[in-house]
Design an enzyme around this catalytic site. Structure first.
Site, short mmCIF file in Angstrom:
data_model
loop_
_atom_site.label_atom_id
_atom_site.label_comp_id
_atom_site.label_asym_id
_atom_site.label_seq_id
_atom_site.Cartn_x
_atom_site.Cartn_y
_atom_site.Cartn_z
N HIS A 131 7.27 -56.37 26.53
CA HIS A 131 7.62 -54.88 27.37
C HIS A 131 7.64 -55.19 28.82
CE1 HIS A 131 7.32 -52.10 23.67
NE2 HIS A 131 6.22 -52.88 23.56
N GLU A 174 9.17 -53.14 30.64
CA GLU A 174 8.93 -51.89 31.49
C GLU A 174 7.36 -51.58 31.60
OE1 GLU A 174 9.14 -50.95 27.11
OE2 GLU A 174 9.98 -52.31 28.46
N CYS A 193 10.80 -55.88 22.36
CA CYS A 193 9.75 -55.75 21.21
C CYS A 193 10.31 -55.79 19.87
CB CYS A 193 8.86 -54.48 21.65
SG CYS A 193 7.36 -54.42 20.39
#
Length: 210
Positions: free
Chosen positions: A191, A193, A83
């Protein structure tokens, strides 16, 4: 086989616990720390970034994060920026009228997307080149983005025998760079994750390069 060691660099930029959990889930031995020696010695360094470009740069500069990244790359030690942790790797960022110098690992300016709706928030597809290792097996999947700014052109020219970077693109009001793989330095605008199974697969692919 001994798990790969990954440091999630804790320099005060946002909630990083989801990244720690995701990396642990795919088999890494993860440490959340701002300790420079631990970050330098790990097999992989994960550099998060949440918020404004200028604030992230200021936080990194306060702990000499740029020097740490430079030293790892000079030794061929992998780094993954995510990011705003990707955005600050470029030369400049212009956000809300603030023009701030980045880390300069790659030439180019991060600026506001040319889209009617901002932020770009939610799931989107990407266009990864065949040379990509990060997107092996997941090139057709969707990933989770939350941002209003991005690098929108790629200016790094590499002369043979050095390999060219693998640059992955996405669209939101126009093209922007969704990921870069350039030797030991990789980054994603989205992202991983927070990107479900596809994101986990991408992190597994990154661990395989360590």
């Amino acid at each position: 086989m001994t798990p790969k060691s990954v440091v999630v660099f804790d320099y005060g930029s946002g909630n990083v616990h989801s990244a720690v959990k995701a990396l642990e889930k795919v088999g890494a031995s993860v440490e959340l720390t701002g300790d420079r020696r631990r970050a330098a010695d790990a097999d992989g360094l994960f550099v998060p970034g949440v918020g404004a470009f200028s604030a992230v740069i200021a936080a990194l500069e306060a702990v000499r994060g740029g020097d740490l990244i430079d030293k790892r790359l000079a030794g061929g030690r992998p780094v993954l920026g995510v990011c705003v942790g990707m955005q600050v790797l470029f030369s400049r960022g212009i956000e809300r009228g603030i023009d701030r110098e980045g880390l300069g690992e790659w030439p180019g300016t991060v600026s506001e997307l040319k889209a009617d709706v901002l932020p770009h928030m939610g799931w989107n597809t990407v266009r990864a080149p065949e040379s990509s290792r990060l997107f092996a097996g997941i090139a057709d999947e969707r990933f989770y983005f939350v941002h209003s700014n991005a690098a929108q052109q790629w200016d790094l020219e590499v002369q043979p025998p050095l390999p060219a970077a693998s640059v992955t693109w996405a669209d939101h009001g126009g093209e922007f760079i969704a990921a870069v793989e350039n030797g030991p330095l990789s980054a994603t605008q989205f992202h991983p994750e927070k990107s479900g199974d596809a994101g986990m697969h991408l992190l597994e692919n990154w661990l395989a390069t360590l």
